[in-house]
Design an enzyme around this catalytic site. Structure first.
Site, PDB file in Angstrom:
ATOM      1  N   ASP A 104       0.855  -1.190   0.000  1.00 55.59           N
ATOM      2  CA  ASP A 104       0.000   0.000   0.000  1.00 55.59           C
ATOM      3  C   ASP A 104       0.886   1.233   0.000  1.00 55.59           C
ATOM      4  O   ASP A 104       1.833   1.325   0.791  1.00 55.59           O
ATOM      5  CB  ASP A 104      -0.897   0.026   1.241  1.00 55.59           C
ATOM      6  CG  ASP A 104      -2.044  -0.966   1.116  1.00 55.59           C
ATOM      7  OD1 ASP A 104      -2.236  -1.516   0.019  1.00 55.59           O
ATOM      8  OD2 ASP A 104      -2.743  -1.186   2.121  1.00 55.59           O
ATOM      9  N   ASP A 159     -13.696  -6.875  -4.529  1.00 56.51           N
ATOM     10  CA  ASP A 159     -13.846  -7.049  -3.083  1.00 56.51           C
ATOM     11  C   ASP A 159     -15.252  -7.575  -2.847  1.00 56.51           C
ATOM     12  O   ASP A 159     -16.221  -6.921  -3.240  1.00 56.51           O
ATOM     13  CB  ASP A 159     -13.715  -5.702  -2.347  1.00 56.51           C
ATOM     14  CG  ASP A 159     -12.312  -5.104  -2.479  1.00 56.51           C
ATOM     15  OD1 ASP A 159     -11.353  -5.874  -2.639  1.00 56.51           O
ATOM     16  OD2 ASP A 159     -12.192  -3.863  -2.420  1.00 56.51           O
TER      17      ASP A 159
END
Lengths: 196, 253
Positions: B12, B131
């Site tokens: 990230d 997701d």
């Protein structure tokens, strides 16, 4: 050493340039016919679609130029497929350096995903291009079309069935995999090409 | 040896630096994604994924510059995602040197973007990230990093993404993500049997055996993880040796 990367409408040209820089080699990216003829080595990279790309090469006279070259040429991925005679991708007639037809992978089940994407092994390597590379070393592939094993095959990979991972004829070399993305093994192969 | 199963650390990125604490290896600057990526590559990671979680316009520009640095230094393929809304964003990242881009919310909002990317740059660059959360035996897709539920169902959406030109599916189970109890095996297997494109498993890795399960039972083509790698809980060389012992096809260094 004077290395030229052929500039045309394909992806990953900069990836090849980066890989050469990591080896300490400064290449020229150009479509200038004289510079390409004068180069010690020519790299013909490629990511893209066969029919669209061969039309671009023809419109810029690069098809004829590639056929005339006598200096060592390395085609990569689509570059290798463009050096064959025909591709099922777009039913395109190609350069014909290797008298081979490029075929689409036919998957027998969902166990074989298309594209063939990821790291796979090289076997039956027979060329100075693979100096210092032992059998079953891994290189990185991304492709949905393949060249069958033939008289020009200098490395074989198995996915669904054996196919040509690399080809050689006269001054022309080609790899289906991406040496510029194949970690240390790929660097060695690029070095070997530069040393030809 | 068949095609190797891929191990993919995910980083990230915020304002050009890595977000999560990293302590798996001595680094001069653990916040520098390039140095971290180089360390992972050296350890045997097969690919890398960089997810830009920056919210600002300035941060986005920083990310593109970072992608250029990664491309110059890293000798394995990498995917970038986050903040991609339109074709121009994709082009900017590919020109900067990314091998693939991953789209999630933008694909759900504008499914035609998948086709545009495939037509312009080829399916192989287009990873569709999904997701999804399972509630009452039904898997629903979520937007904005799992914050907004949608009416899309996982298996229908994954199939649509493939038909529209996706080259890979990155499936994250929100039920399993962060829990470290293993990947969503039955959903993965269902995706495998349904789709002709590669599937990357994400969410749930806690032990080395969870990776074996993802490949053997989930039939995943690749497994992505973050914290188990970043915190050194599972060193990649150790993971790969273990997978080899278990008969999983893996690229050894």
């Amino acid at each position: 050493m004077n290395i030229v990367i052929l500039k045309y409408n394909a992806g990953n040209i900069r990836s090849v340039d980066h890989a050469l820089r990591r080896l300490g080699v400064e290449a020229t990216i150009t479509d200038d016919h004289d510079l390409i003829r004068q180069a010690d080595k020519v790299i013909f990279p490629g990511v893209g679609e066969a029919k669209y790309t061969i039309e671009y090469l023809r419109n810029h006279g690069l098809d004829k130029l590639l056929l005339e070259l006598t200096n060592p040429v390395l085609g990569i991925c689509l570059g290798m497929q463009l050096m064959c005679s025909h591709s099922e991708e777009g039913d395109a007639d190609l350069l014909g350096i290797f008298d081979q037809k490029v075929k689409k992978f036919q998957s027998p089940s969902t166990d074989f995903k298309i594209p063939h994407m990821g790291w796979n092994t090289l076997t039956d390597t027979k060329s100075p291009l693979f100096e210092g590379i032992s059998d079953n070393e891994f290189t990185y592939f991304v492709h949905s079309y393949y060249v069958p094993v033939c008289e020009h095959t200098i490395a074989t990979t198995d996915y669904i069935h054996p196919f040509s991972a690399a080809l050689h004829k006269d001054n022309y070399y080609a790899t289906q995999f991406h040496p510029e993305k194949s970690a240390g093994v790929g660097e060695r192969i690029l070095k070997n090409f530069l040393a030809l | 040896m068949p095609l190797a199963k891929r191990i993919i650390p995910c980083l990230d990125i915020k304002n050009g630096t890595t977000v999560k604490g990293i302590n798996f290896v001595e680094l001069r600057d653990a916040g520098d994604p390039v140095e971290l990526a180089a360390a992972y590559s050296k350890q045997g990671a097969d690919e890398l994924t960089f997810l830009d979680i920056t919210a600002t316009h300035e941060g986005r520009k920083t990310f593109v510059q970072l992608v250029e640095r990664i491309a110059a230094h890293i000798n394995i393929p990498f995917t970038v995602g986050g903040g991609i809304h339109e074709l121009r964003d994709v082009e900017r990242l590919l020109v900067a040197g990314a091998d693939k881009i991953s789209i999630n919310s933008a694909a759900l909002r504008h499914p035609e973007l998948i086709t545009e990317i495939a037509d312009h740059f080829g399916s192989q660059v287009c990873v569709v990230a999904i997701d999804a959360r399972e509630d009452d035996n039904d898997w629903h897709c979520y937007l904005n990093g799992g914050r907004i539920p949608t009416a899309h169902k996982l298996f229908d959406w994954a199939h649509e993404a493939q038909e529209r030109g996706a080259g890979e599916i990155l499936f994250t189970s929100m039920n399993h993500d962060g829990v470290k109890q293993g990947y969503a095996l039955s959903a993965l297997r269902h995706l495998h049997e349904q789709l002709n494109i590669p599937i990357i498993a994400s969410g749930g890795a806690g032990t080395k055996n969870h990776f074996v399960e993802a490949f053997e039972q989930g039939m995943a083509d690749a497994a992505l993880a973050a914290s188990v790698f970043h915190f050194g809980e599972i060193p990649i060389p150790e993971l790969k040796s273990y997978l080899c012992e278990q008969g999983i096809p893996i690229r050894k260094l």
